[in-house]
Motif scaffolding. Structure first.
Motif, mmCIF file in Angstrom:
data_model
loop_
_atom_site.group_PDB
_atom_site.id
_atom_site.type_symbol
_atom_site.label_atom_id
_atom_site.label_comp_id
_atom_site.label_asym_id
_atom_site.label_seq_id
_atom_site.Cartn_x
_atom_site.Cartn_y
_atom_site.Cartn_z
ATOM 1 N N ILE A 56 27.712 -37.554 1.509
ATOM 2 C CA ILE A 56 27.390 -38.703 2.361
ATOM 3 C C ILE A 56 26.461 -38.276 3.492
ATOM 4 O O ILE A 56 25.458 -38.934 3.795
ATOM 5 C CB ILE A 56 28.673 -39.363 2.903
ATOM 6 N N ILE A 57 26.768 -37.151 4.129
ATOM 7 C CA ILE A 57 25.936 -36.664 5.233
ATOM 8 C C ILE A 57 24.539 -36.306 4.724
ATOM 9 O O ILE A 57 23.521 -36.618 5.354
ATOM 10 C CB ILE A 57 26.617 -35.451 5.936
ATOM 11 N N ARG A 58 24.474 -35.642 3.577
ATOM 12 C CA ARG A 58 23.174 -35.261 3.018
ATOM 13 C C ARG A 58 22.333 -36.483 2.644
ATOM 14 O O ARG A 58 21.128 -36.510 2.883
ATOM 15 C CB ARG A 58 23.394 -34.373 1.796
ATOM 16 N N THR A 59 22.994 -37.498 2.107
ATOM 17 C CA THR A 59 22.273 -38.721 1.742
ATOM 18 C C THR A 59 21.800 -39.441 3.004
ATOM 19 O O THR A 59 20.680 -39.976 3.036
ATOM 20 C CB THR A 59 23.190 -39.642 0.923
ATOM 21 N N ALA A 60 22.616 -39.460 4.045
ATOM 22 C CA ALA A 60 22.247 -40.152 5.282
ATOM 23 C C ALA A 60 21.093 -39.442 5.980
ATOM 24 O O ALA A 60 20.202 -40.107 6.561
ATOM 25 C CB ALA A 60 23.451 -40.240 6.212
ATOM 26 N N THR A 61 21.053 -38.137 5.965
ATOM 27 C CA THR A 61 19.985 -37.407 6.654
ATOM 28 C C THR A 61 18.674 -37.414 5.887
ATOM 29 O O THR A 61 17.601 -37.269 6.474
ATOM 30 C CB THR A 61 20.393 -35.942 6.922
ATOM 31 N N SER A 62 18.747 -37.606 4.571
ATOM 32 C CA SER A 62 17.507 -37.607 3.796
ATOM 33 C C SER A 62 16.900 -39.008 3.695
ATOM 34 O O SER A 62 15.915 -39.197 2.985
ATOM 35 C CB SER A 62 17.763 -37.050 2.389
#
Length: 68
Positions: free
Chosen positions: A58-64
């Protein structure tokens, strides 16, 4: 062909023993206790890995920016 009297008597005795055993459950199978196939530490580790990996995704998707 007739069965011998001795064989017939053995069958009757075996049948009678089965009749008297019906309905009786040994206590060892009635009360099992708390035997889990997986220990609580292993279960906690599994939950940690699953939740941690989903949070990381979730964090990786939000930052990208939503693009993979």
């Amino acid at each position: 062909m007739t069965t011998s009297r001795r064989l017939a008597e053995r069958k009757v005795v075996r049948f009678d023993k089965n009749i008297t055993k019906r309905g009786t459950v040994p206590e060892t199978t009635a009360k099992k206790g708390n035997n889990y196939p997986v220990g609580p530490i292993l279960l906690g580790f599994f939950v940690f890995v699953v939740i941690g990996s989903s949070l990381f995704q979730i964090i990786r998707t939000a930052t990208s920016g939503g693009m993979a």
